[in-house]
Design an enzyme around this catalytic site. Sequence first.
Site, mmCIF file in Angstrom:
data_model
loop_
_atom_site.group_PDB
_atom_site.id
_atom_site.type_symbol
_atom_site.label_atom_id
_atom_site.label_comp_id
_atom_site.label_asym_id
_atom_site.label_seq_id
_atom_site.Cartn_x
_atom_site.Cartn_y
_atom_site.Cartn_z
ATOM 1 C CG ASP A 1 33.757 42.029 36.870
ATOM 2 O OD1 ASP A 1 32.673 42.016 37.302
ATOM 3 O OD2 ASP A 1 33.757 40.536 36.657
ATOM 4 C CG ASP B 1 31.357 42.466 41.758
ATOM 5 O OD1 ASP B 1 30.364 41.110 41.746
ATOM 6 O OD2 ASP B 1 31.996 42.130 40.601
#
Length: 173
Positions: A133, A151
């Site tokens: 991330d 995401d």
Amino acid sequence: MTPETDTEAAPAATRIPGPLSALGLAIVGLTVVVDQLSKWIADANLVYQQGIELIPSLLALYRVNNTGIAFSLGNSADSLILIALTAVVTAVVIYVWRGSTEGGRIAATGFALIVGGALGNLIDRVWHGHVIDFLFLHWNERGFFVFNLADVALTIGPILLAWVYLLQPGKKG
């Protein structure tokens, strides 16, 4: 043409572009490629857990390794369980997508974004043992979550499906 033949042909004509359609393959493939490329760039160029503001007080580059699922839930879960869970959920989404007859290209795009996003994060989990991330959403000093482009796809996909199936009951794509 007999009535049975006409009836059998009708469902195929109303099906939305499926997982193996040009639209489905293009969106899934593009989502996975863009996601993996962005994670590779972030992993190669961002110092772990050191932020770089993109939009002051709102969005920063901030690389972390997420061993859990959405919003770092399940950080203590076994990686193999998360891999299996992701694979099963992805298979269910593909199954539902294949059987969908309403929603047109918008629904197909929503399904494809979900599958592409899930595959992008699944590749990370299998390859690295965690998901990379690197986008940090925050408001001033208050942090919300760190995410990636998979995401984003996993957020936009359901929004498109909700738009088609829940918010536009008279219009199906």
